[in-house]
Design an enzyme around this catalytic site. Structure first.
Site, mmCIF file in Angstrom:
data_model
loop_
_atom_site.group_PDB
_atom_site.id
_atom_site.type_symbol
_atom_site.label_atom_id
_atom_site.label_comp_id
_atom_site.label_asym_id
_atom_site.label_seq_id
_atom_site.Cartn_x
_atom_site.Cartn_y
_atom_site.Cartn_z
ATOM 1 N N THR A 185 0.865 -1.180 0.000
ATOM 2 C CA THR A 185 0.000 0.000 0.000
ATOM 3 C C THR A 185 0.902 1.231 0.000
ATOM 4 O O THR A 185 2.082 1.130 0.312
ATOM 5 C CB THR A 185 -0.882 0.026 1.257
ATOM 6 N N GLU A 330 -5.940 -3.743 -1.092
ATOM 7 C CA GLU A 330 -6.299 -4.839 -0.185
ATOM 8 C C GLU A 330 -7.476 -5.664 -0.702
ATOM 9 O O GLU A 330 -7.810 -6.687 -0.139
ATOM 10 C CB GLU A 330 -6.671 -4.275 1.198
ATOM 11 N N LYS A 444 -15.805 15.173 12.874
ATOM 12 C CA LYS A 444 -16.713 14.656 13.900
ATOM 13 C C LYS A 444 -17.177 15.808 14.767
ATOM 14 O O LYS A 444 -16.419 16.320 15.588
ATOM 15 C CB LYS A 444 -16.006 13.571 14.705
ATOM 16 N N TRP A 449 -21.194 12.994 12.017
ATOM 17 C CA TRP A 449 -20.125 13.090 11.033
ATOM 18 C C TRP A 449 -20.480 14.070 9.926
ATOM 19 O O TRP A 449 -21.598 14.058 9.398
ATOM 20 C CB TRP A 449 -19.867 11.721 10.400
HETATM 21 P P1 AMP Z 1 -5.259 2.120 -3.477
HETATM 22 O O1 AMP Z 1 -5.148 0.989 -2.530
HETATM 23 O O2 AMP Z 1 -3.998 2.896 -3.645
HETATM 24 O O3 AMP Z 1 -5.841 1.669 -4.777
HETATM 25 O O4 AMP Z 1 -6.274 3.195 -2.865
HETATM 26 C C1 AMP Z 1 -7.552 2.803 -2.484
HETATM 27 C C2 AMP Z 1 -8.353 4.007 -2.093
HETATM 28 O O5 AMP Z 1 -8.546 4.886 -3.221
HETATM 29 C C3 AMP Z 1 -9.761 3.669 -1.636
HETATM 30 O O6 AMP Z 1 -9.810 3.228 -0.304
HETATM 31 C C4 AMP Z 1 -10.488 4.980 -1.868
HETATM 32 O O7 AMP Z 1 -10.260 5.886 -0.806
HETATM 33 C C5 AMP Z 1 -9.813 5.513 -3.122
HETATM 34 N N1 AMP Z 1 -10.635 5.174 -4.301
HETATM 35 C C6 AMP Z 1 -10.496 4.133 -5.147
HETATM 36 N N2 AMP Z 1 -11.429 4.166 -6.114
HETATM 37 C C7 AMP Z 1 -12.203 5.248 -5.874
HETATM 38 C C8 AMP Z 1 -13.360 5.831 -6.499
HETATM 39 N N3 AMP Z 1 -13.901 5.308 -7.597
HETATM 40 N N4 AMP Z 1 -13.880 6.947 -5.945
HETATM 41 C C9 AMP Z 1 -13.357 7.498 -4.832
HETATM 42 N N5 AMP Z 1 -12.270 7.006 -4.200
HETATM 43 C C10 AMP Z 1 -11.702 5.895 -4.702
#
Ligand code: AMP
Length: 551
Positions: A185, A330, A444, A449
């Protein structure tokens, strides 16, 4: 009583076996890192991937050993990918966009033994090689004529690495739960954490991702994954395309608008996938050159929310269906998909647009719910929002080496076995999920929220506002209250009262920011998202006028 069906372990080598058996002549086209377009087939990739397995074995790589790639989407990357996975090694895709020190940390943490790299990244390798403790061989993904000059120790050209090795090798034959891929990540908070995919999780993810209401690809499609293999398995496309026999087009290092457009047209691409920034570049290019998309039918967009302008441009101006996807490393990575239901098709266009801007419905293999801080489930009414938690065969149970463990089994799960995505969302009665915030960004206020993203989305519509960010600032009575930070358009000076008046009636009264401040520039992070961490740091001592009044 157990069923009486055959034991056929779900391992990903079977995907390329199938491509070789059923679609051996289907093309894989690459914009090579060296420059020219190169053409090969699934049959050739299969044979060369077997050579990779033999070469790895000769270098002492055993099942479970980590083999890293620092590479663009290319045919050679695909060969190394299947060559390592097929023999039971773990293919670790390293994201070259991280800082060199982070890359070194990740490679050491993964204990990678062999590192395949594109020549573009030779300067990074040179810089970090002295820090790498476990890498014994560096393989430049090129031929001898294109080897980078430099001081990387023990490096060999890929074509020499595989040369002379047999084009057949033992693949599979191990448990489907065997580790298959490793992807870290981004580590915006703390050290990056390794997500360790299994053969089973990847294979099920690929089958789920290619249902007709997800990517829906077949042997008549031509697929261009702009999304990189180093970012969450290229959204499973490196598995999906050979599984269904789609022609595969690999963009190499050039992801700019003109280069992507050229491949889309010359290779007659029908389906493509990438993050919104890639599509903004493509759409700009289309407008500047007054070009059309003549073969593209569907575009998957995810990684961050699809901007409304991008959705309208693709669908209304160019006749390309937008498939909004949400997921995370993940989750292998796909969680939800924004394909429409009959109810949405029957609705008017503006309602459809609103629906398509949501992140979508859970794909089969994903269970999801929204909960409050006490773990109580929130209703699916499209209004209540809570922490989005997920379950499924392609969702992480624990991180590599137990990083971030939450229980004695080393798992990173809630007590009821769900994985907390860190996103905050609503789910509507049709099942469409909409992200309203990252959990750490939600404000918060008095136990309730407030969504920072909702306020920001409205605030950017106010006159003179170029960019807007909302953060929670400490408040003696309410714990936190929203502070709206604005980067004005050049020459503009929007006032607090103007902006608040604009927001009046658009958001709930108690969401109204307690103050508005102008800054020259809103800081952005490495992935182009607003850097709220930096803003929170910058405004940590800020006293809201309402806080003074409450004291
Ligand atoms: P990653 O593991 O780097 O792919 O990041 C995942 C995170 O990207 C998710 O938990 C979201 O916060 C954000 N994310 C992924 N797809 C979207 C989407 N279509 N719209 C908004 N946020 C997204």
């Amino acid at each position: 009583m157990l069923g009486l069906m055959q034991d056929w372990q779900l391992t990903v080598d079977k995907i390329l076996d199938h491509a070789n058996a059923s679609f051996p002549r289907r093309e894989v086209v690459t914009r090579s890192v060296e420059g020219p377009i190169s053409r090969t087939t699934y049959g050739n990739i299969y044979r060369r991937a077997k050579q990779v397995s033999n070469a790895l074995r000769e270098r002492g790589i055993k099942p479970g050993d980590r083999v890293a790639t620092l590479a663009w989407n290319t045919e050679r990357h695909l060969e190394a990918w299947y060559g390592a996975m097929g023999m039971g090694a773990v293919l670790h895709t390293v994201n070259p966009r991280l800082f060199p020190d982070q890359i070194a940390w990740i490679i050491n943490h993964a204990e990678d033994k062999i590192l395949f790299f594109d020549t573009t990244f030779a300067p990074i390798i040179e810089k970090i090689a002295p820090q790498l403790k476990t890498v014994t061989t560096y393989v430049a993904l090129t031929d001898r004529d294109h080897l980078p000059k430099g001081t990387v120790p023990h490096f060999v050209a890929y074509e020499d690495f595989i040369h002379g090795h047999a084009q057949d090798a033992q693949w599979g034959g191990f448990d489907e739960n065997t580790a298959c891929g490793l992807c870290y990540t981004s580590g915006t908070t703390g050290d990056p954490k390794g997500v360790l995919y299994s053969h089973r999780s990847n294979l099920l993810q690929a089958m789920a991702a290619n249902q007709s209401d997800v990517f829906g690809c077949g042997a008549n499609d031509t697929v261009l994954p702009v999304v990189p293999m180093f970012h969450a398995n290229a959204w499973a496309i490196a598995f999906v395309a050979p599984m269904c026999g789609a022609k595969l087009v690999m963009p190499g290092a050039k992801l700019d608008g003109p280069s992507v457009y050229e491949l889309l047209e010359t290779e007659k691409v029908t389906f493509t996938a990438a993050v919104p920034t890639v599509w903004l570049m493509l759409l700009n290019h289309l407008r500047e050159t007054n070009s059309k998309l003549t073969t593209l039918k569907r575009v998957a967009i995810g990684g961050s929310a699809v901007p409304e302008a991008v959705l309208r441009a693709f669908e209304d101006d160019y006749g390309v269906e937008v498939i909004h996807a949400w997921g995370m490393t993940e989750m292998s990575p796909i969680g939800t998909i924004g394909k429409m239901l009959p109810e949405s098709y029957a609705a008017d266009r503006e309602t459809q647009i609103k629906t398509k801007l949501k992140q979508g419905r859970a794909m089969f293999t994903v269970e999801m719910k929204i909960i409050d801080d006490a773990g109580v489930e929130k209703p699916h009414d499209g209004k209540a929002f809570g922490r989005l938690v997920v379950k499924g065969p392609s969702v992480a149970r624990a991180y590599f080496k137990n990083a971030g463990a939450r229980n004695e089994k080393g798992e990173c799960l809630e007590a009821d076995g769900y994985f907390d995505t860190g996103d905050v969302a609503t789910i509507d009665p049709l099942g469409y999920m909409q992200i309203t915030d990252r959990a750490k960004d939600v404000i918060k206020s008095g136990g309730e929220w407030i969504s920072s993203i909702d306020i920001e989305n409205f605030a950017v519509g106010a006159e003179g506002v170029a960019c807007a960010a909302v953060i929670g600032v400490a408040h003696p009575k309410w714990d936190e209250r929203p502070l709206l930070i604005i980067e004005p358009k050049p020459g503009a000076q929007p006032t607090r009262d103007q902006v608040l008046k604009y927001l009046d009636g658009k958001i709930a009264k108690w969401w109204m920011p307690d103050d508005v401040v102008l800054v020259e520039k809103i800081p952005l992070g490495a992935t182009g998202k607003i850097n709220k961490l930096a803003l929170r740091e910058q405004f940590k001592d800020y006293t809201l006028p309402s806080a003074q009044a409450a004291e």
